[in-house]
Design a protein around this motif. Structure first.
Motif, short mmCIF file in Angstrom:
data_model
loop_
_atom_site.label_atom_id
_atom_site.label_comp_id
_atom_site.label_asym_id
_atom_site.label_seq_id
_atom_site.Cartn_x
_atom_site.Cartn_y
_atom_site.Cartn_z
N ASP A 112 -66.10 54.84 -0.14
CA ASP A 112 -67.46 54.35 0.03
C ASP A 112 -67.43 53.07 0.87
O ASP A 112 -66.40 52.47 1.11
CB ASP A 112 -68.10 54.06 -1.33
CG ASP A 112 -68.31 55.33 -2.14
OD1 ASP A 112 -68.58 56.37 -1.51
OD2 ASP A 112 -68.20 55.28 -3.38
N GLY A 113 -68.63 52.65 1.27
CA GLY A 113 -68.76 51.40 2.01
C GLY A 113 -68.80 51.64 3.50
O GLY A 113 -68.39 52.69 4.00
N PRO A 114 -69.29 50.65 4.24
CA PRO A 114 -69.36 50.76 5.70
C PRO A 114 -67.97 50.84 6.30
O PRO A 114 -67.00 50.34 5.73
CB PRO A 114 -70.09 49.48 6.12
CG PRO A 114 -69.86 48.52 5.01
CD PRO A 114 -69.80 49.34 3.76
N ASP A 115 -67.86 51.47 7.44
CA ASP A 115 -66.57 51.64 8.10
C ASP A 115 -66.06 50.30 8.62
O ASP A 115 -66.83 49.45 9.07
CB ASP A 115 -66.72 52.63 9.25
CG ASP A 115 -65.39 52.95 9.90
OD1 ASP A 115 -64.65 53.77 9.35
OD2 ASP A 115 -65.09 52.35 10.96
N TYR A 116 -64.74 50.14 8.58
CA TYR A 116 -64.17 48.85 8.99
C TYR A 116 -64.43 48.53 10.46
O TYR A 116 -64.52 47.36 10.85
CB TYR A 116 -62.66 48.82 8.71
CG TYR A 116 -61.82 49.65 9.65
CD1 TYR A 116 -61.37 49.14 10.87
CD2 TYR A 116 -61.42 50.94 9.31
CE1 TYR A 116 -60.59 49.89 11.72
CE2 TYR A 116 -60.64 51.70 10.15
CZ TYR A 116 -60.22 51.18 11.35
OH TYR A 116 -59.46 51.93 12.19
N ALA A 117 -64.57 49.57 11.30
CA ALA A 117 -64.83 49.32 12.72
C ALA A 117 -66.19 48.66 12.91
O ALA A 117 -66.33 47.67 13.64
CB ALA A 117 -64.73 50.62 13.51
N GLU A 118 -67.21 49.21 12.26
CA GLU A 118 -68.55 48.63 12.37
C GLU A 118 -68.62 47.27 11.70
O GLU A 118 -69.27 46.34 12.21
CB GLU A 118 -69.57 49.59 11.77
CG GLU A 118 -69.66 50.91 12.53
CD GLU A 118 -70.52 51.93 11.81
OE1 GLU A 118 -71.26 51.53 10.89
OE2 GLU A 118 -70.45 53.11 12.18
N ALA A 119 -67.95 47.12 10.56
CA ALA A 119 -67.94 45.83 9.88
C ALA A 119 -67.26 44.77 10.74
O ALA A 119 -67.73 43.63 10.83
CB ALA A 119 -67.24 45.95 8.53
#
Length: 369
Positions: free
Chosen positions: A278-285
């Motif tokens: 779960d959670g936003p993708d590390y690339a977008e973050a």
């Protein structure tokens, strides 16, 4: 949407109007003469386009004014196919531009560039992403020394002594710079023990990336130290590879973006990209964090789209493409061949594979063996 173009051929106005109408776009273009000022109180505009030398005031300075006065406007820099301007001017222009397009300006490329920047803004305007990062008590701070050195290196009077003095103001970073300078990545066979010698050995751009690596990966982030060391190892190798895939100042943008590609993994509550997480993708973050730090938009975009470059509306192989290839090859995964075929770069992939450096751990094992 209103577009302002400064210092370009106004005879093409009718051609642009007709072609934009063919695209079904109700966009208005104002063609301003070379030397037209950018001032507060101008009629609002959404896109600003200029070259490196649109008049008495240089393009980089105009882009900086637009960024300060009209931060929501998309900023586009035009370059000749073989620009003869000083490399410093180009580098400064790249820092201030969302997009770089060739001259003469093509209406289709302009439309794709504008829509691509709008898409990126929508991608990062993600409620889940904002919610997760909003719960973090303390986001990693901007890379203070990196930004200070970037400004210093734009001063034509800056010398290696001044750069070494700036580095020495932070003893912890200075010590890490010296340690990395003598590592397998950068060692020239002779140990370096003072900061000025390190500056000379590394060169300015490599030094900048090294300081950025230390500041980005050296703070009190989540994850154990071994994981951070592995990320830093991949970041350095991807950075070294990415800068070989593009010419000129764009190479440094690609190198910096590759260095930061995985920084989002250090944020709590962010997905590492594994299935079922779960959670936003590390690339977008990570891209969101780069935006908060105020880094150039090509770096933000490349970090955001590093795993899916084919989803960008702007075509061609530029910073995002180089970062995608470099991070994929260093991680041991296959780059998107459909994307590389579409941008005419697939035939270069075997050559690029040969450029991948072994990890520092692998080099140590070879030496011990």
């Amino acid at each position: 949407m209103r577009i302002v173009i400064i210092g370009e051929d106004t005879a093409r106005a009718a051609e642009f109007d007709g072609l934009l109408a063919d695209f079904g776009l109700d966009w208005k273009i104002d063609w301003l003469p070379a030397g037209a000022p950018v001032e507060p109180g101008m009629p609002p505009f959404d896109v600003f386009v200029c070259g490196l030398r649109p008049g008495p005031i240089g393009g980089p300075e105009l882009l900086a004014r637009v960024a300060a006065l009209y931060p929501q406007a998309v900023r586009i820099l035009l370059l000749d196919e073989s620009p003869d301007e000083a490399g410093l001017d180009i580098a400064q222009g790249l820092d201030g531009a969302h997009r770089v397009l060739g001259r003469p300006l093509d209406p289709g490329e302009l439309v794709a560039a504008v829509e691509s920047v709008v898409d990126l803004r929508e991608l990062l305007d993600n409620e889940q992403l904002k919610r997760v990062l909003g719960r973090i008590n303390s986001l990693p701070p901007p890379p203070r020394l990196y930004l200070q050195l970037t400004r210093l290196l734009r001063d034509p009077d800056a010398n290696n002594n001044a750069i070494a003095q700036a580095l020495s103001q932070d003893p912890a970073i200075a010590a890490k710079v010296l340690r990395l300078c003598n590592s397998a990545y950068f060692s020239g066979g002779r140990e370096v023990g003072d900061m000025r010698a390190a500056v000379v050995r590394l060169g300015h751009q490599t030094l900048l990336r090294m300081v950025l690596t230390i500041e980005a990966f050296g703070g009190p982030q989540t994850g154990n130290s071994k994981q951070r060391e592995q990320m830093q190892d991949r970041a350095l190798r991807a950075s070294n590879l990415a800068r070989k895939l593009l010419p000129g100042p764009s190479a440094e943008l690609a190198a910096t973006a590759s260095l930061l590609a995985e920084v989002g993994r250090l944020l709590p509550g962010v997905s590492s990209g594994e299935a079922g997480e779960d959670g936003p993708d590390y690339a977008e973050a990570g891209a969101y964090l780069m935006g908060l730090w105020g880094l150039p938009m090509p770096i933000v975009e490349a970090v955001a789209y590093q795993k899916r470059p084919g989803q960008m509306k702007s075509g061609g192989f530029w910073v995002t493409g180089a970062v995608h290839v470099a991070t994929s090859l260093v991680a041991g995964s296959a780059p998107d061949e459909d994307y590389l075929r579409a941008v005419g770069m697939l035939d270069k992939l075997p050559q690029w594979r040969e450029l991948v450096e072994p990890s520092e751990q692998a080099e140590e094992q070879d030496r011990e063996g």
